[in-house]
Design an enzyme around this catalytic site. Structure first.
Site, PDB file in Angstrom:
ATOM      1  CD  GLU A 143      38.872  34.662  33.583  1.00 12.85           C
ATOM      2  OE1 GLU A 143      40.018  35.061  33.505  1.00 12.85           O
ATOM      3  OE2 GLU A 143      38.298  34.355  34.499  1.00 12.85           O
TER       4      GLU A 143
ATOM      5  CB  THR B  14      45.186  37.200  32.248  1.00  8.95           C
ATOM      6  OG1 THR B  14      44.680  35.808  32.649  1.00  8.95           O
ATOM      7  CG2 THR B  14      46.410  37.488  32.979  1.00  8.95           C
TER       8      THR B  14
ATOM      9  CE  LYS C  24      41.334  35.497  39.283  1.00 12.42           C
ATOM     10  NZ  LYS C  24      42.159  35.624  38.014  1.00 12.42           N
TER      11      LYS C  24
END
Length: 210
Positions: A43, A72, A131
């Site tokens: 990521e 993000t 998450k």
């Protein structure tokens, strides 16, 4: 990538490497070093410098099948730009508009959540997996508490996860863990010292948990 493909990749790798840095060239080198080290579920956080270009260049270097995502991701526009850069999946820190927007773009989402209400909201918005963020303060006991009412939800703890806590989270039923600083160190800021050794340690942990 389809949602079930992201779940399969998480279950097989047990580890998501999170790259975030202020030196785009170093961040790109970090992504490629991790991939060469066998950590290929990566990521790239949009909070890093020129992150979209890092994703684009990483995609060109690693090819169309690389398990490369954008992290993000906060807004619908972030999701669009991540898709255009070549992200195969999206990671959010919370349940934001980006979850549904990414889903509508055909990108599976690992959506951030910390409470039961947020877990439900993430799933309703179309998240493929949750998450658990930030996982560090609540630790393994928080994961266990959430898995009691949500035994079938794929949880990926992120935030405050190092080699020791990663082992504990995986043993407690996490599908995978996401690791940034304890794995990447300052490599994405231009100092790759120890990156290969840390990658080897985390890869061994992940392989042992598979």
């Amino acid at each position: 990538m389809q949602p079930h493909e992201l779940i399969t990749a998480l279950a097989a790798r047990r580890l998501v490497a999170i790259v975030r840095g202020e030196d785009p060239e170093a961040a790109l080198d970090t992504v490629l070093t991790l991939a060469r080290s066998g950590i290929d579920l990566i990521e790239v956080s949009l909070s890093g410098a020129d992150a979209l270009d890092v994703i684009s260049q990483s995609r060109k270097a690693l090819g169309p099948r690389a398990l490369l995502g954008a992290g993000t991701v906060l807004t619908a526009q972030d999701a669009v730009l991540a898709a255009e850069a070549g992200a195969a999946y999206v990671v959010t820190p919370a349940v934001t508009e980006a979850v549904a927007a990414s889903r509508d773009l055909g990108l599976p989402v690992l959506a951030g959540a910390l409470t039961p209400t947020e877990v439900v909201a993430a799933l309703r918005a179309g998240a493929a997996a949750v998450k658990l963020f930030p996982a560090g303060p609540g630790g393994v006991e928080l994961l266990r508490a959430l898995r009691a009412p949500f035994p079938d939800v794929p949880f990926v703890p992120v935030g405050g996860v190092d080699v020791a806590t990663a082992r504990d989270f995986l043993a407690a039923g996490a599908l995978a863990v996401g690791v940034g600083g304890p794995l990447v160190g300052r490599a994405a800021d231009g100092d790759p010292t120890g990156l290969a050794d840390r990658a080897s340690a985390f890869r061994a942990l992940a392989e042992g948990a598979s």
